[in-house]
Motif scaffolding. Structure first.
Motif, PDB file in Angstrom:
ATOM      1  N   LEU A   1       0.983  -1.305  -0.168  1.00  0.00           N
ATOM      2  CA  LEU A   1       0.081  -0.093  -0.046  1.00  0.00           C
ATOM      3  C   LEU A   1       0.959   1.197   0.021  1.00  0.00           C
ATOM      4  O   LEU A   1       0.509   2.291  -0.615  1.00  0.00           O
ATOM      5  CB  LEU A   1      -0.898  -0.006   1.287  1.00  0.00           C
ATOM      6  N   ALA A   2       1.988   1.210   0.797  1.00  0.00           N
ATOM      7  CA  ALA A   2       2.919   2.346   0.834  1.00  0.00           C
ATOM      8  C   ALA A   2       3.349   2.699  -0.442  1.00  0.00           C
ATOM      9  O   ALA A   2       3.524   3.867  -0.872  1.00  0.00           O
ATOM     10  CB  ALA A   2       4.065   1.907   1.864  1.00  0.00           C
ATOM     11  N   GLU A   3       3.840   1.666  -1.314  1.00  0.00           N
ATOM     12  CA  GLU A   3       4.138   1.734  -2.615  1.00  0.00           C
ATOM     13  C   GLU A   3       3.314   2.554  -3.672  1.00  0.00           C
ATOM     14  O   GLU A   3       3.516   3.334  -4.230  1.00  0.00           O
ATOM     15  CB  GLU A   3       4.997   0.384  -3.062  1.00  0.00           C
TER      16      GLU A   3
ATOM     17  N   ASN B   1       0.769   4.256  -2.728  1.00  0.00           N
ATOM     18  CA  ASN B   1       0.807   5.526  -2.009  1.00  0.00           C
ATOM     19  C   ASN B   1       1.703   6.560  -2.421  1.00  0.00           C
ATOM     20  O   ASN B   1       1.357   7.659  -2.675  1.00  0.00           O
ATOM     21  CB  ASN B   1       0.861   5.639  -0.319  1.00  0.00           C
ATOM     22  N   ARG B   2       2.889   5.995  -2.765  1.00  0.00           N
ATOM     23  CA  ARG B   2       3.951   7.055  -2.962  1.00  0.00           C
ATOM     24  C   ARG B   2       4.114   7.384  -4.387  1.00  0.00           C
ATOM     25  O   ARG B   2       4.539   8.223  -4.863  1.00  0.00           O
ATOM     26  CB  ARG B   2       5.240   6.386  -2.475  1.00  0.00           C
TER      27      ARG B   2
ATOM     28  N   ARG C   1      -4.118  17.724  -4.464  1.00  0.00           N
ATOM     29  CA  ARG C   1      -4.949  18.304  -3.482  1.00  0.00           C
ATOM     30  C   ARG C   1      -4.144  19.722  -3.060  1.00  0.00           C
ATOM     31  O   ARG C   1      -2.983  19.745  -3.257  1.00  0.00           O
ATOM     32  CB  ARG C   1      -4.936  17.326  -2.071  1.00  0.00           C
TER      33      ARG C   1
ATOM     34  N   GLU D   1       6.656   9.725  -8.832  1.00  0.00           N
ATOM     35  CA  GLU D   1       6.652   9.678  -7.512  1.00  0.00           C
ATOM     36  C   GLU D   1       5.586  10.945  -7.060  1.00  0.00           C
ATOM     37  O   GLU D   1       5.798  11.960  -7.902  1.00  0.00           O
ATOM     38  CB  GLU D   1       7.874   9.824  -6.954  1.00  0.00           C
ATOM     39  N   ILE D   2       4.735  10.634  -6.132  1.00  0.00           N
ATOM     40  CA  ILE D   2       3.849  11.825  -5.551  1.00  0.00           C
ATOM     41  C   ILE D   2       3.849  11.948  -4.499  1.00  0.00           C
ATOM     42  O   ILE D   2       4.292  11.056  -3.435  1.00  0.00           O
ATOM     43  CB  ILE D   2       2.190  11.516  -6.185  1.00  0.00           C
ATOM     44  N   ASP D   3       3.633  13.266  -4.244  1.00  0.00           N
ATOM     45  CA  ASP D   3       3.594  13.738  -2.625  1.00  0.00           C
ATOM     46  C   ASP D   3       1.980  13.246  -1.968  1.00  0.00           C
ATOM     47  O   ASP D   3       1.302  13.096  -2.688  1.00  0.00           O
ATOM     48  CB  ASP D   3       3.960  14.850  -2.127  1.00  0.00           C
ATOM     49  N   ALA D   4       1.795  13.807  -0.801  1.00  0.00           N
ATOM     50  CA  ALA D   4       0.532  13.688  -0.287  1.00  0.00           C
ATOM     51  C   ALA D   4      -0.817  14.307  -0.956  1.00  0.00           C
ATOM     52  O   ALA D   4      -1.699  13.970  -0.941  1.00  0.00           O
ATOM     53  CB  ALA D   4       0.493  13.704   1.051  1.00  0.00           C
TER      54      ALA D   4
ATOM     55  N   VAL E   1       6.063  14.503  -8.170  1.00  0.00           N
ATOM     56  CA  VAL E   1       7.375  14.883  -7.761  1.00  0.00           C
ATOM     57  C   VAL E   1       8.654  14.895  -8.598  1.00  0.00           C
ATOM     58  O   VAL E   1       9.392  15.517  -9.057  1.00  0.00           O
ATOM     59  CB  VAL E   1       7.891  14.436  -6.338  1.00  0.00           C
TER      60      VAL E   1
ATOM     61  N   ILE F   1      -0.409   2.478   7.212  1.00  0.00           N
ATOM     62  CA  ILE F   1       0.434   2.191   5.980  1.00  0.00           C
ATOM     63  C   ILE F   1       1.972   2.351   6.397  1.00  0.00           C
ATOM     64  O   ILE F   1       3.060   1.428   6.129  1.00  0.00           O
ATOM     65  CB  ILE F   1       0.036   2.701   4.934  1.00  0.00           C
TER      66      ILE F   1
ATOM     67  N   PHE G   1       2.536  11.753   3.662  1.00  0.00           N
ATOM     68  CA  PHE G   1       1.583  11.173   3.602  1.00  0.00           C
ATOM     69  C   PHE G   1       0.925  10.955   5.141  1.00  0.00           C
ATOM     70  O   PHE G   1      -0.194  11.066   5.369  1.00  0.00           O
ATOM     71  CB  PHE G   1       1.632   9.998   3.283  1.00  0.00           C
TER      72      PHE G   1
END
Lengths: 646, 367
Positions: free
Chosen positions: A62-64, A66-67, A103, A240-243, A248, B237, B259
């Motif tokens: 999920l983290a991957e 997410n990132r 966002r 690669e994206i930020d939150a 990025v 996560i 995040f």
């Protein structure tokens, strides 16, 4: 210690006694709290162990996710070409400009971006701004289309790359196009080329780009049958994206790999000619021509057909075609399942011969009908054939002979022989879809269908003449003839395998499939082949109408008149048969009879007798094949002079 | 009295400090600095450097506070409590609003959080009360139980209204803990638990909408994956991404890429857990546990009720901070906004804790 108060004194005394000021209570309760604290810390440790160690890997994925943001780039679908390189289907690439969500993009950011983008995109500022405002909505997960249908040159001129940091991405899109052919060619090729359509069912191992909006996969025809080759491999860009969802940087950039071009074994001209002959003969039917040496499908005709280009263009016409009772959208050559009738006698004969239960010379009596266990089975010839050996029985299609042969061989041997000859099977590598399996019944099959009765003798006897449960497609019947003619396990294919993997067709004639021999004795095959030639070229043969009569080509074949309704067998009927009650006319053949090159199967729905109705069609097709062949044959220095035998 | 020992000098007092405790505390603060350096993307600015400086200053303050005899602070307990309560009551009137909550007030150009002052003052006031009562039996007399309860409930209810649920819970828990240790009859606690159970159905009308939403989202994070549930889901996560050994220092992708919300304050443990893994998390937990154990041992050896309860109150404060914070980021309890002591970025909370620690160290000494 000057300022000792009476109070302190008392406390000191009480301390000495132990309990009154709460020392004991405090120690006890501190211990309780300490233990409670230890238990809670232990609980936290357990929770962390669960989250980090036991469930860690799952969360890592999920983290991957997410990132990163993975944008799949759909591959260009491969072209479909006819045997001469005429393009039958290709893809057009266009581009669209997408804005991916982030966002916290402010309205000020958005309007600045809009004013920079709009002139370059050649769009109204307000249109771009509207798209951006939609993207501004905080939790909106979907990307916004800023511009669509751009050409490569448009995109190059825009230099959209300079906006990459603002989540602006150029994405290719592919539209399947079917080039203009003349209408008769379009109609002849419609079933073969087939079409693409939206993905309606996903499975886990699908290529990821199939989930993109507008993704297309082959639905029918070669588009479906060669899907894996045509599809290609998706490329991808991983950001690669930020939150906030901002890109990025690019982590990975992989170009898409276009699908392979597929070259068919079909020559449009021949296909069109066969189609013309078929349509002239009957309004519903199919004809298949195979190259025996390679298994190449040279013609795959199904009538009625439809205008491919028109269907791809207009939806109303599609609905009309779909509801047409003649079912023009159905490719009868690969999905029409017909009782093979007397053409199946080849299978029965070989099954009995191979088992040693009938010899080629043995004569079996026929007095117009034969009775087994109280049931009477009639021969098509009510006068009977007196007595037939294999040769005569095939030539004159004596039913009694094959009733007896089937009875002796038994259904399991018949089924085994049928599958040896390629019936009851879908040719997965043929390159065309869908195909129907047909049906070669066995006792096991019947048990799985019904428990009411077991396998009956009468069912074996009917199967012996290709009636009852037995069903086959025209393509299967053509394969059967190719196998009988060559003695090899010919496998059909509509795609040239001698063409390289490149984008453009490349001929490499050295690669020819070498089919393994059939498990049937050559003596029996030879006897059968002689009989098949007699069907067309000897007196009393049921298939004499299939003689091309071109002074040089002999044909071997077998007629089939498959009964659809009981009414057609009723000899005392007073009313004429309705169309739907009339028999299907079948004719299977190969030519030239003594050096077989082409296997042919024809089915004319409800046309009546196989010999008289389908025979002439076979003759026409053989003439077409030989005429087309003549220039090549004449070039060969040692080409044997064509001569018609007696 | 010639046989009594002379009062220790300042030097002796400093030498006699519980240095092992200070080492543990400093280690925790150092981990805080390192983690803040990491979540800033590998930079001392804006958090790590200030965190370190503040800790150094707070450490000096703690040592300074520990030097005078503890009775000095004991006599100040009442006045400090009254001032703190006054400030807390003034927050709604003159407070500064930040992030949707009114928690700060300006006193002579310095903005302080009265609730942080109250955390120290409450411990001192309760310890002083029970010290004065002397007898454990008197602690269970209804009028003294009611007084102690009033001392807890007044600041806690003012804090809830700010709104600062985390601090209110902390005040209530520490206050009740001290009452428990002071020997208040267990029947009162039983009655209290029964009362809480009765009150739960009334919670919706007592809590703020955002507090209720946090609780609802806590119970079902899927309800709002990008809103309030986002905190919890992202924390989970990131912690999972840490695994057993962690992603490595400065390599926690989740925390560094923003995040994890509040990654430098309430959710810093998540960043730590991602970079150092389960192993690192256990080390931090063990450090806290050892600090708490040392404080409890000091409390057991302390000479007076005031000393015992002050030291134990400080230990409980640390323990409650840690338990609520880690439970919160691991999704065991709702997100209530409690920092991880000495690791989370934030000056006031750190000073409060170090002041308590200074008083506790002084209280541990026999004179």
């Amino acid at each position: 210690m000057a300022a000792t108060t009476p109070n302190d004194h008392r406390r000191l005394l009480q301390s000495a006694e132990g309990a009154a000021d709460g020392t004991m209570v405090f120690s006890r309760r501190a211990l309780v709290l300490g233990m409670a604290n230890a238990a809670v810390f232990g609980g936290l440790a357990a929770r962390l162990y669960d989250l980090q160690v036991l469930n860690g890997p799952q969360q890592s994925a999920l983290a991957e996710d997410n990132r990163t943001r993975t944008l799949w780039v759909p591959p260009m679908r491969g072209q479909i070409l006819d045997a001469n390189g005429v393009v039958l289907a290709s893809s057009r690439e266009t581009f669209r400009i997408m804005l991916y969500p982030q966002r916290g993009l402010t309205l000020a950011d958005a309007s600045r971006l809009a004013s920079e983008l709009a002139p370059r995109l050649g769009m109204e500022l307000s249109a771009v701004a509207a798209g951006l405002k939609a993207a501004l909505h905080d939790n909106r997960p979907l990307p916004v289309v800023l511009a669509d249908g751009l050409s490569y040159d448009d995109v190059a001129a825009l230099q959209v790359g300079t906006f990459e940091a603002a989540n602006v991405v150029v994405e290719p899109q592919h539209q399947r196009v079917y080039p203009e052919l003349k209408p008769s060619a379009r109609i002849a090729m419609a079933h073969i080329v087939g079409s693409v359509g939206a993905v309606d069912r996903f499975s886990l191992d699908d290529d990821p780009h199939l989930r993109l909006k507008g993704a297309r996969v082959g639905k029918v025809g070669v588009e479906a049958g060669m899907e894996t080759a045509l599809r290609g491999v998706a490329g991808r860009t991983v950001y690669e994206i930020d939150a906030r969802g901002r890109h990025v940087r690019r982590l990975d950039d992989r170009e898409s790999v276009p699908g392979r071009a597929v070259t068919l074994t079909i020559d449009i001209a021949l296909q069109e000619a066969v189609m013309g002959k078929l349509a002239a003969e009957n309004d519903r039917g199919a004809a298949v021509v195979l190259d025996i040496a390679t298994g190449a499908i040279l013609a795959l005709a199904s009538t009625p057909s439809f205008d491919g280009a028109a269907v791809h263009a207009v939806g109303a016409q599609w609905r009309e075609l779909k509801s047409d009772p003649a079912r023009p959208l159905v490719n009868r050559a690969t999905t029409g399942q017909y009782p093979p009738g007397s053409t199946f006698k080849l299978v029965t004969a070989l099954a009995a011969l191979e088992a040693g239960l009938v010899t080629p010379k043995e004569k079996i009596e026929c007095w117009g009908d034969v009775t087994y266990s109280g049931h009477t089975y009639r021969c098509w010839n009510r006068k009977g054939h007196i007595a037939s050996d294999l040769h005569k029985a095939i030539r004159e299609s004596c039913d009694c002979y094959f009733y007896e042969a089937a009875r002796r061989a038994g259904i399991d041997r018949i089924a085994a022989m049928a599958s040896e000859l390629g019936l009851g099977e879908v040719y997965r590598d043929a390159g065309i879809a869908p195909q129907k399996r047909g049906l070669i019944p066995t006792p096991a099959w019947k048990r799985s269908r019904t428990t009411r009765t077991g396998w009956l003798l009468g069912e074996t006897i009917l199967a012996g003449i290709g009636q009852g449960y037995v069903q086959a497609t025209p393509l299967q019947l053509a394969v059967m003839m190719a196998r009988v003619a060559s003695g090899r396990k010919v496998v059909p294919s509509i795609v040239r395998h001698d063409v390289g993997d490149g984008h453009h067709a490349r001929s490499d004639a050295t690669r020819q499939p070498e089919f393994e021999p059939l498990a049937i004795s050559e003596t029996h095959l030879a006897a059968l082949r002689r009989a098949l030639k007699a069907v067309v070229h000897e007196g009393g043969g049921t298939g004499q109408a299939a003689d091309p009569d071109d002074g040089r080509t002999l044909v071997a074949g077998k007629t089939g008149t498959s009964q659809v309704s009981r009414a057609s067998a009723d000899r005392d009927r007073t009313k004429p048969l309705t169309r739907a009650q009339r028999d299907h006319a079948l004719f299977v053949a190969y030519a030239p009879a003594d050096a077989p090159r082409f296997a042919i199967a024809t089915v004319l729905e409800h046309a009546g007798s196989g010999g008289t109705e389908a025979g002439p069609l076979v003759a026409d097709i053989v003439r077409l094949l030989m005429a087309r062949d003549r220039p090549t044959a004449a070039r060969g220095a040692d080409a044997p002079a064509p001569a018609k035998e007696g | 009295m010639f046989y009594s020992r002379p009062l220790p000098t300042v030097f002796e007092r400093i030498v006699g400090l519980p240095w092992l405790l200070l080492v543990g505390v400093t280690a925790i603060a150092a981990i805080g600095c390192a983690t803040l350096y990491s979540v800033a993307g590998g930079a001392f600015d804006p958090w790590a450097a200030r965190h370190g400086l503040r800790f150094g200053a707070a450490l000096l303050v703690a040592v300074a506070i520990s030097i005078p005899p503890v009775d000095y602070w004991r006599h100040l307990a009442g006045p400090v409590y009254i001032v703190a309560l006054g400030l807390l009551a003034a927050v709604p009137l003159v407070g500064v609003e930040a992030l949707g909550a009114r928690r700060w007030i300006n006193v002579g150009g310095v903005s302080i959080q009265p609730v942080e002052v109250m955390k120290v003052a409450l411990v001192l006031a309760l310890a002083q009360l029970y010290h004065a009562l002397g007898d454990a039996k008197r602690a269970s007399q209804p009028q003294w139980v009611l007084l102690a309860l009033a001392l807890v409930v007044m600041p806690a209810s003012l804090t809830i209204r700010q709104p600062d649920l985390g601090s209110a819970i902390l005040l209530a828990a520490v206050g009740l803990g001290i009452m428990f240790l002071a020997g208040v009859s267990l029947w009162y606690f039983a009655a209290g638990i029964a009362a809480v159970v009765a009150i739960v159905p009334l919670l919706p009308s007592l809590l703020h909408t955002y507090q209720l939403r946090r609780i609802a989202v806590f119970l079902d994070p899927a309800r709002d994956p990008l809103g309030a549930g986002y905190h919890i889901a992202q924390a989970r996560i990131a912690l999972g991404n840490g695994g057993l050994d962690g992603q490595g220092y400065l390599r926690g992708t989740q925390s560094q890429l923003d995040f994890v919300p509040e990654k430098m304050t309430d959710f810093i443990f998540v960043a730590l857990g991602e970079e150092w893994g389960f192993t690192g998390a256990m080390v931090v937990l063990a450090l806290y546990a050892s600090v708490i154990v040392m404080l409890f041992v000091m409390a057991l050896r302390a000479p007076t009720p005031f000393s015992r309860l002050t030291i134990a109150g400080t230990a409980m404060m640390i323990a409650i901070y840690v338990v609520i914070n880690i439970s919160m980021v691991t999704g065991l309890v709702p997100v209530v906004g409690v920092p991880l002591p000495l690791i989370s970025y934030g000056g006031t909370a750190m000073f409060t804790l170090m002041v308590s620690l200074g008083i506790a160290m002084g209280a541990a000494r026999r004179v």
